[in-house]
Design an enzyme around this catalytic site. Structure first.
Site, mmCIF file in Angstrom:
data_model
loop_
_atom_site.group_PDB
_atom_site.id
_atom_site.type_symbol
_atom_site.label_atom_id
_atom_site.label_comp_id
_atom_site.label_asym_id
_atom_site.label_seq_id
_atom_site.Cartn_x
_atom_site.Cartn_y
_atom_site.Cartn_z
ATOM 1 N N ASN A 1 76.907 52.423 112.862
ATOM 2 C CA ASN A 1 76.618 51.036 112.479
ATOM 3 C C ASN A 1 77.869 50.145 112.511
ATOM 4 O OD1 ASN A 1 77.924 51.926 110.200
ATOM 5 N ND2 ASN A 1 76.120 51.933 108.886
ATOM 6 N N ARG B 1 84.417 47.317 101.382
ATOM 7 C CA ARG B 1 83.933 47.862 100.114
ATOM 8 C C ARG B 1 84.222 46.848 99.012
ATOM 9 N NH1 ARG B 1 80.951 50.527 102.600
ATOM 10 N NH2 ARG B 1 80.786 52.794 102.690
ATOM 11 N N GLN C 1 76.656 49.609 93.150
ATOM 12 C CA GLN C 1 75.487 49.200 93.913
ATOM 13 C C GLN C 1 74.267 49.967 93.442
ATOM 14 O OE1 GLN C 1 77.708 47.780 97.983
ATOM 15 N NE2 GLN C 1 76.356 49.490 98.141
ATOM 16 N N HIS D 1 73.897 45.020 100.252
ATOM 17 C CA HIS D 1 74.603 45.849 101.252
ATOM 18 C C HIS D 1 73.664 46.155 102.426
ATOM 19 C CE1 HIS D 1 77.568 49.451 101.815
ATOM 20 N NE2 HIS D 1 77.335 48.801 102.932
HETATM 21 P P1 NDP Z 1 88.027 52.992 110.968
HETATM 22 O O1 NDP Z 1 88.505 54.259 110.379
HETATM 23 O O2 NDP Z 1 87.671 52.949 112.420
HETATM 24 O O3 NDP Z 1 89.080 51.833 110.718
HETATM 25 C C1 NDP Z 1 89.718 51.631 109.498
HETATM 26 C C2 NDP Z 1 91.098 51.103 109.801
HETATM 27 O O4 NDP Z 1 91.716 50.759 108.568
HETATM 28 C C3 NDP Z 1 91.999 52.123 110.501
HETATM 29 O O5 NDP Z 1 92.640 51.513 111.580
HETATM 30 C C4 NDP Z 1 92.964 52.490 109.386
HETATM 31 O O6 NDP Z 1 94.238 52.877 109.810
HETATM 32 C C5 NDP Z 1 93.064 51.189 108.650
HETATM 33 N N1 NDP Z 1 93.611 51.297 107.310
HETATM 34 C C6 NDP Z 1 93.431 52.293 106.415
HETATM 35 N N2 NDP Z 1 94.075 51.994 105.268
HETATM 36 C C7 NDP Z 1 94.671 50.803 105.457
HETATM 37 C C8 NDP Z 1 95.494 49.976 104.653
HETATM 38 N N3 NDP Z 1 95.813 50.333 103.411
HETATM 39 N N4 NDP Z 1 95.943 48.825 105.157
HETATM 40 C C9 NDP Z 1 95.608 48.469 106.415
HETATM 41 N N5 NDP Z 1 94.838 49.211 107.252
HETATM 42 C C10 NDP Z 1 94.360 50.362 106.762
HETATM 43 O O7 NDP Z 1 86.785 52.532 110.078
HETATM 44 P P2 NDP Z 1 85.626 51.508 110.450
HETATM 45 O O8 NDP Z 1 86.200 50.337 111.146
HETATM 46 O O9 NDP Z 1 84.489 52.237 111.085
HETATM 47 O O10 NDP Z 1 85.122 51.109 108.993
HETATM 48 C C11 NDP Z 1 85.974 50.425 108.074
HETATM 49 C C12 NDP Z 1 85.344 50.401 106.710
HETATM 50 O O11 NDP Z 1 84.175 49.617 106.749
HETATM 51 C C13 NDP Z 1 84.843 51.783 106.208
HETATM 52 O O12 NDP Z 1 85.867 52.482 105.550
HETATM 53 C C14 NDP Z 1 83.738 51.413 105.271
HETATM 54 O O13 NDP Z 1 84.271 51.261 103.958
HETATM 55 C C15 NDP Z 1 83.285 50.054 105.751
HETATM 56 N N6 NDP Z 1 81.929 50.117 106.319
HETATM 57 C C16 NDP Z 1 81.003 49.270 105.785
HETATM 58 C C17 NDP Z 1 79.717 49.299 106.229
HETATM 59 C C18 NDP Z 1 78.715 48.339 105.708
HETATM 60 O O14 NDP Z 1 77.515 48.572 105.869
HETATM 61 N N7 NDP Z 1 79.111 47.237 105.081
HETATM 62 C C19 NDP Z 1 79.258 50.258 107.260
HETATM 63 C C20 NDP Z 1 80.362 51.016 107.835
HETATM 64 C C21 NDP Z 1 81.615 50.971 107.327
HETATM 65 P P3 NDP Z 1 94.508 54.407 110.177
HETATM 66 O O15 NDP Z 1 94.105 54.527 111.595
HETATM 67 O O16 NDP Z 1 95.961 54.580 109.952
HETATM 68 O O17 NDP Z 1 93.693 55.254 109.237
#
Ligand code: NDP
Length: 389
Positions: free
Chosen positions: A146, A284, A313, A332
């Site tokens: 998603n 989140r 939630q 959500h």
């Molecule tokens: P990814 O793992 O593809 O991307 C997350 C990115 O965040 C990575 O590049 C990661 O870096 C980076 N990151 C981690 N910690 C930090 C930080 N402290 N500061 C800056 N960057 C950081 O995840 P997605 O893009 O697939 O999803 C992101 C978030 O979206 C999920 O964790 C989830 O909480 C949320 N989500 C929400 C949904 C919804 O329905 N609203 C559905 C799906 C996801 P690195 O590569 O170093 O780890």
């Protein structure tokens, strides 16, 4: 085996008897080349409601014909909930982040038979991963199912906030034609500085979708995108969150919830944002301090806040984001469009088929297994002290 599934309740008027659209577009791969789920079978019509109790993620026939016990419930809160009662001897738990069956350390301790916890979606922070590791429980999610759904929702919310769609729609609905009231807070996004906090699967998809709007793109992530991607987006990389947030008019948050990001957007960080900036948070709820966001909106420092993630939630009735001015919140929902539901229902079935057959679960779906962070979990959660939502 006993499979326990927590899903959100059915629509108030019952399950839909018909749908506007007859089918979903065919897709075989995600933008990074990963294939969509490939279960051996499917017992649902893609594009129908699967994520609520009667939809059962399309799994009922598959599980019952194999002789498994399948319990589906939305009753998940409190020690006497159906979820808690069945958890005691469940072998597999399935839950969606939109309506999470929180698997706390305490609950995991009671779940003596639990071997597999599947997130029907992405983001397993509703599971105490450290406790799951200790107990050798496998946690898997349907990586990428998603991500684009969320990216589309985030883009929609940026436009809704900047153009002040909420006010205009309300006036139209209530029979008005008060153009001045409609437009007194409405702008074009063209030319604005638009940034994402984290450019992973969702953040990068948001950058790509925003490029044609002729905005100036910005991002911060712990790692820079490769030079070619950065150049194709003409995106400015910031080496700190502070630098990013002080440079943009619109900020979309796409980092995971970890100890590092829990409560990150508090009054100190919000004060560094430009006056009149907008925030979209589909990552989140706990990443933003709910009271500090409300204060920033009410004082006029922020021009709007939107998102679909809350804590806990379902959000309580008096959660300030429900009623604060200039909010474009949804429950959500971004990752549970009918399109996304078909993908994660297929993904859950693929995981179950492999689990029952003793075959490996795709590495990209794994979060923890055999007492350690593996696959996607090794990248996303290991050493980051996951925070339970
Ligand atoms: P990814 O793992 O593809 O991307 C997350 C990115 O965040 C990575 O590049 C990661 O870096 C980076 N990151 C981690 N910690 C930090 C930080 N402290 N500061 C800056 N960057 C950081 O995840 P997605 O893009 O697939 O999803 C992101 C978030 O979206 C999920 O964790 C989830 O909480 C949320 N989500 C929400 C949904 C919804 O329905 N609203 C559905 C799906 C996801 P690195 O590569 O170093 O780890």
């Amino acid at each position: 085996m006993k499979v326990l599934c927590v899903l959100y309740p059915d629509p108030k008027d019952g399950m839909p008897r018909s749908y506007y659209r007859n089918s979903l577009p065919h897709m075989s791969h995600y933008p990074d080349g990963q294939t969509l789920p490939t279960p051996q079978g499917r017992d649902f019509t893609p594009g129908t409601l699967l994520g609520s109790v009667s939809g059962k993620l399309g799994l009922e026939k598959f599980l019952k014909t194999q002789g498994h016990e399948f319990i589906v419930t939305s009753d998940k809160e409190g020690p006497n909930s159906e979820f808690d009662r069945h958890l005691i001897d469940a072998d597999v738990v399935i839950s969606q982040p939109f309506y999470p069956g929180y698997l706390t350390a305490e609950r995991l301790e009671k779940a003596k038979n639990l071997k597999l916890a599947i997130t029907a979606g992405i983001g397993s922070d509703h599971v105490d991963l450290a406790a799951a590791n200790k107990k050798g429980i496998t946690v898997a999610e349907v990586t990428f199912c998603n991500s684009i759904s969320v990216a589309e929702h985030a883009v929609m919310m940026m436009l809704a906030l900047v153009r002040d769609y909420m006010t205009q729609h309300e006036i139209a609905r209530s029979g008005g034609w008060d153009i001045a009231d409609c437009v007194k807070d409405s702008y074009d996004i063209e030319g604005m500085d638009v940034g994402v906090l984290a450019a992973g699967r969702i953040g990068l998809a948001v950058l790509r979708r925003m490029k044609p709007f002729d905005v100036k793109l910005h991002y911060f992530d712990r790692y820079r995108l490769d030079a070619q991607t950065e150049k194709s987006l003409n995106a400015i990389y910031h080496d700190s969150i502070e630098s990013l947030v002080s440079s943009v008019d619109v900020l979309s948050i796409h980092c995971p919830l970890t100890a590092e990001t829990d409560g990150l957007f508090d009054k100190t960080l919000l004060a560094k944002m430009k006056k009149g900036a907008y925030i979209v948070n589909t990552a989140r709820g706990k990443i933003c301090n709910k009271y500090d966001i409300k204060d920033a909106i009410e004082s006029g420092h922020l021009a709007g806040y939107a998102g679909d993630v809350w804590y806990p939630q379902p959000a309580q009735q008096d959660h300030p984001w429900r009623t604060m001015p200039k909010n474009a919140m949804t429950p959500h929902t971004s990752g549970t469009s009918l399109s996304a539901q078909a993908r994660y229902a297929d993904g859950v079935r693929e995981i179950l088929e492999n689990f029952f057959a003793g075959n490996p679960i795709r590495n990209e779906y794994l979060i923890v297994s055999d007492g350690d962070y593996v696959g996607t979990g090794k990248h996303s959660y290991a050493k980051k002290e996951a925070v339970n939502q």
